[in-house]
Design a protein around this motif. Sequence first.
Motif, PDB file in Angstrom:
ATOM      1  N   SER A  81     -22.616 -16.921   4.294  1.00  0.00           N
ATOM      2  CA  SER A  81     -23.197 -16.203   5.425  1.00  0.00           C
ATOM      3  C   SER A  81     -22.100 -15.687   6.338  1.00  0.00           C
ATOM      4  CB  SER A  81     -24.125 -17.127   6.222  1.00  0.00           C
ATOM      5  OG  SER A  81     -24.541 -16.515   7.427  1.00  0.00           O
ATOM      6  N   ASP A  82     -22.263 -14.438   6.796  1.00  0.00           N
ATOM      7  CA  ASP A  82     -21.334 -13.886   7.781  1.00  0.00           C
ATOM      8  C   ASP A  82     -21.391 -14.649   9.095  1.00  0.00           C
ATOM      9  OD1 ASP A  82     -20.443 -11.888   6.054  1.00  0.00           O
ATOM     10  OD2 ASP A  82     -22.037 -10.513   6.647  1.00  0.00           O
ATOM     11  N   TYR A  83     -22.490 -15.373   9.302  1.00  0.00           N
ATOM     12  CA  TYR A  83     -22.667 -16.091  10.553  1.00  0.00           C
ATOM     13  C   TYR A  83     -21.881 -17.393  10.603  1.00  0.00           C
ATOM     14  CZ  TYR A  83     -26.433 -12.968  12.030  1.00  0.00           C
ATOM     15  OH  TYR A  83     -27.153 -11.875  12.426  1.00  0.00           O
ATOM     16  N   ASP A  84     -21.308 -17.831   9.485  1.00  0.00           N
ATOM     17  CA  ASP A  84     -20.567 -19.084   9.473  1.00  0.00           C
ATOM     18  C   ASP A  84     -19.136 -18.843   9.936  1.00  0.00           C
ATOM     19  OD1 ASP A  84     -20.843 -21.789   9.197  1.00  0.00           O
ATOM     20  OD2 ASP A  84     -20.062 -21.834   7.149  1.00  0.00           O
ATOM     21  N   ASP A  85     -19.010 -18.406  11.188  1.00  0.00           N
ATOM     22  CA  ASP A  85     -17.749 -17.967  11.758  1.00  0.00           C
ATOM     23  C   ASP A  85     -17.487 -18.750  13.036  1.00  0.00           C
ATOM     24  OD1 ASP A  85     -16.225 -16.251  13.778  1.00  0.00           O
ATOM     25  OD2 ASP A  85     -15.873 -15.120  11.928  1.00  0.00           O
ATOM     26  N   ALA A  86     -16.421 -19.540  13.043  1.00  0.00           N
ATOM     27  CA  ALA A  86     -16.143 -20.431  14.173  1.00  0.00           C
ATOM     28  C   ALA A  86     -15.943 -19.658  15.475  1.00  0.00           C
ATOM     29  CB  ALA A  86     -14.917 -21.290  13.870  1.00  0.00           C
ATOM     30  N   LYS A  87     -15.219 -18.538  15.413  1.00  0.00           N
ATOM     31  CA  LYS A  87     -14.958 -17.753  16.623  1.00  0.00           C
ATOM     32  C   LYS A  87     -16.256 -17.211  17.201  1.00  0.00           C
ATOM     33  CE  LYS A  87     -12.191 -13.885  18.379  1.00  0.00           C
ATOM     34  NZ  LYS A  87     -11.172 -12.863  18.045  1.00  0.00           N
ATOM     35  N   MET A  88     -17.156 -16.740  16.338  1.00  0.00           N
ATOM     36  CA  MET A  88     -18.427 -16.205  16.805  1.00  0.00           C
ATOM     37  C   MET A  88     -19.246 -17.278  17.507  1.00  0.00           C
ATOM     38  SD  MET A  88     -21.626 -14.541  14.714  1.00  0.00           S
ATOM     39  CE  MET A  88     -22.339 -16.166  14.451  1.00  0.00           C
ATOM     40  N   TRP A  89     -19.307 -18.478  16.919  1.00  0.00           N
ATOM     41  CA  TRP A  89     -20.132 -19.536  17.513  1.00  0.00           C
ATOM     42  C   TRP A  89     -19.547 -20.032  18.833  1.00  0.00           C
ATOM     43  CZ3 TRP A  89     -24.713 -19.184  16.109  1.00  0.00           C
ATOM     44  CH2 TRP A  89     -25.089 -18.970  14.776  1.00  0.00           C
ATOM     45  N   GLN A  90     -18.230 -20.115  18.923  1.00  0.00           N
ATOM     46  CA  GLN A  90     -17.621 -20.517  20.189  1.00  0.00           C
ATOM     47  C   GLN A  90     -17.877 -19.475  21.268  1.00  0.00           C
ATOM     48  OE1 GLN A  90     -16.310 -23.265  21.134  1.00  0.00           O
ATOM     49  NE2 GLN A  90     -15.752 -24.384  19.288  1.00  0.00           N
ATOM     50  N   ALA A  91     -17.763 -18.195  20.892  1.00  0.00           N
ATOM     51  CA  ALA A  91     -18.038 -17.118  21.839  1.00  0.00           C
ATOM     52  C   ALA A  91     -19.497 -17.150  22.278  1.00  0.00           C
ATOM     53  CB  ALA A  91     -17.699 -15.769  21.214  1.00  0.00           C
ATOM     54  N   ARG A  92     -20.381 -17.361  21.326  1.00  0.00           N
ATOM     55  CA  ARG A  92     -21.806 -17.407  21.637  1.00  0.00           C
ATOM     56  C   ARG A  92     -22.118 -18.554  22.596  1.00  0.00           C
ATOM     57  NH1 ARG A  92     -26.227 -15.030  19.561  1.00  0.00           N
ATOM     58  NH2 ARG A  92     -28.219 -16.127  19.644  1.00  0.00           N
ATOM     59  N   ARG A  93     -21.507 -19.718  22.340  1.00  0.00           N
ATOM     60  CA  ARG A  93     -21.740 -20.847  23.232  1.00  0.00           C
ATOM     61  C   ARG A  93     -21.309 -20.516  24.656  1.00  0.00           C
ATOM     62  NH1 ARG A  93     -21.089 -27.169  22.264  1.00  0.00           N
ATOM     63  NH2 ARG A  93     -23.168 -26.674  21.514  1.00  0.00           N
ATOM     64  N   SER A  94     -20.149 -19.886  24.815  1.00  0.00           N
ATOM     65  CA  SER A  94     -19.647 -19.539  26.143  1.00  0.00           C
ATOM     66  C   SER A  94     -20.618 -18.622  26.876  1.00  0.00           C
ATOM     67  CB  SER A  94     -18.275 -18.866  26.031  1.00  0.00           C
ATOM     68  OG  SER A  94     -17.847 -18.404  27.291  1.00  0.00           O
ATOM     69  N   VAL A  95     -21.112 -17.588  26.199  1.00  0.00           N
ATOM     70  CA  VAL A  95     -21.996 -16.619  26.848  1.00  0.00           C
ATOM     71  C   VAL A  95     -23.362 -17.223  27.135  1.00  0.00           C
ATOM     72  CG1 VAL A  95     -23.048 -14.339  26.662  1.00  0.00           C
ATOM     73  CG2 VAL A  95     -20.770 -14.713  25.748  1.00  0.00           C
ATOM     74  N   LEU A  96     -23.890 -18.012  26.202  1.00  0.00           N
ATOM     75  CA  LEU A  96     -25.198 -18.621  26.431  1.00  0.00           C
ATOM     76  C   LEU A  96     -25.145 -19.666  27.535  1.00  0.00           C
ATOM     77  CD1 LEU A  96     -25.978 -17.021  23.932  1.00  0.00           C
ATOM     78  CD2 LEU A  96     -27.161 -19.052  23.065  1.00  0.00           C
ATOM     79  N   ARG A  97     -24.055 -20.426  27.587  1.00  0.00           N
ATOM     80  CA  ARG A  97     -23.927 -21.430  28.646  1.00  0.00           C
ATOM     81  C   ARG A  97     -23.753 -20.770  30.014  1.00  0.00           C
ATOM     82  NH1 ARG A  97     -23.144 -26.602  26.224  1.00  0.00           N
ATOM     83  NH2 ARG A  97     -24.631 -26.472  24.497  1.00  0.00           N
ATOM     84  N   ALA A  98     -23.303 -19.518  30.018  1.00  0.00           N
ATOM     85  CA  ALA A  98     -23.199 -18.771  31.280  1.00  0.00           C
ATOM     86  C   ALA A  98     -24.559 -18.234  31.728  1.00  0.00           C
ATOM     87  CB  ALA A  98     -22.202 -17.628  31.132  1.00  0.00           C
ATOM     88  N   GLY A  99     -25.594 -18.376  30.876  1.00  0.00           N
ATOM     89  CA  GLY A  99     -26.950 -18.017  31.287  1.00  0.00           C
ATOM     90  C   GLY A  99     -27.497 -16.726  30.722  1.00  0.00           C
TER      91      GLY A  99
END
Length: 286
Positions: free
Chosen positions: A60-78
């Motif tokens: 899966s293209d979604y199994d990308d560590a950088k993407m998930w870390q970035a997503r966590r940062s933005v989602l945790r920002a609200g």
Amino acid sequence: MKKIERGMAFVDEKMDIFKCPVCGESFEKIVGRSVNCLKGHQFDFSKKGTLYFLKHGVKSDYDDAKMWQARRSVLRAGLFKPIIDEITDQLPKNKSLRIVDAGCGEGSTLKYVEEQRANKQDAYVGFDISKRAINLATQDEGAGFFCIADLAQLPFASASFDVILDMFSPSAYEEFDRILKSEGFLFKIIPNENYLIELRHMLYKKNDSHYSYSNDKVLSLFKKHYPHANVKKITYEFSLSNTSFENLLYMTPLHWGAAAEKIDAALEKGLEKITIDVLLLTIENN
């Protein structure tokens, strides 16, 4: 309590939620650090307390560590806070619920729902096909249990959940119908045409297929299954003051097909805010 102990305790206490993805039988007992079904199929708990239910490897293209870390940062920002608030406002306040997040990613949505429903004694389960995302989800000290599972063949018993959350993820409606309890809720979020439109227009030219978006096919399929669903439009602007534009860029698949020079130009220019434009599709299983 160690993560593996916490995961094992969850499954032991709520074993009726699960079923074997190999044979469909119920889980019977935990032996050592594994859970067995009635026919003896065995699934081992990882050190992080997760279970791996896929019967074959998945690329899966979604199994990308950088993407998930970035997503966590933005989602945790609200980023999705107003959307999730709308969902939690609709949930029953006077009883404990079993809630599953389909395509839970790195777990931020489920964690926020748990925080909003503190002291409700809910049971939370998140699953995704990305092992990286699930491992990241386990870094939180929340009550959620996480597993790697196939959307088309869910390892959950019939009528096992009061609430299904589907935030921008694919759906398997037959499976959703099977695992949803009577009087349960399904909440599905799909993007509208103006979702992240500023970023879309930064990365693509007008003649590119990615320059615009239509949810017609996704919405039509949902309405085919649930013709009486409630549809609510949610639109707002989100400030990037508490996160970075770079995180926004890399959290979304929009950057996958963009030219390198477009990405570089976008990173140099940046954005101060972004448009969130979605539909909240809701059904109550009567």
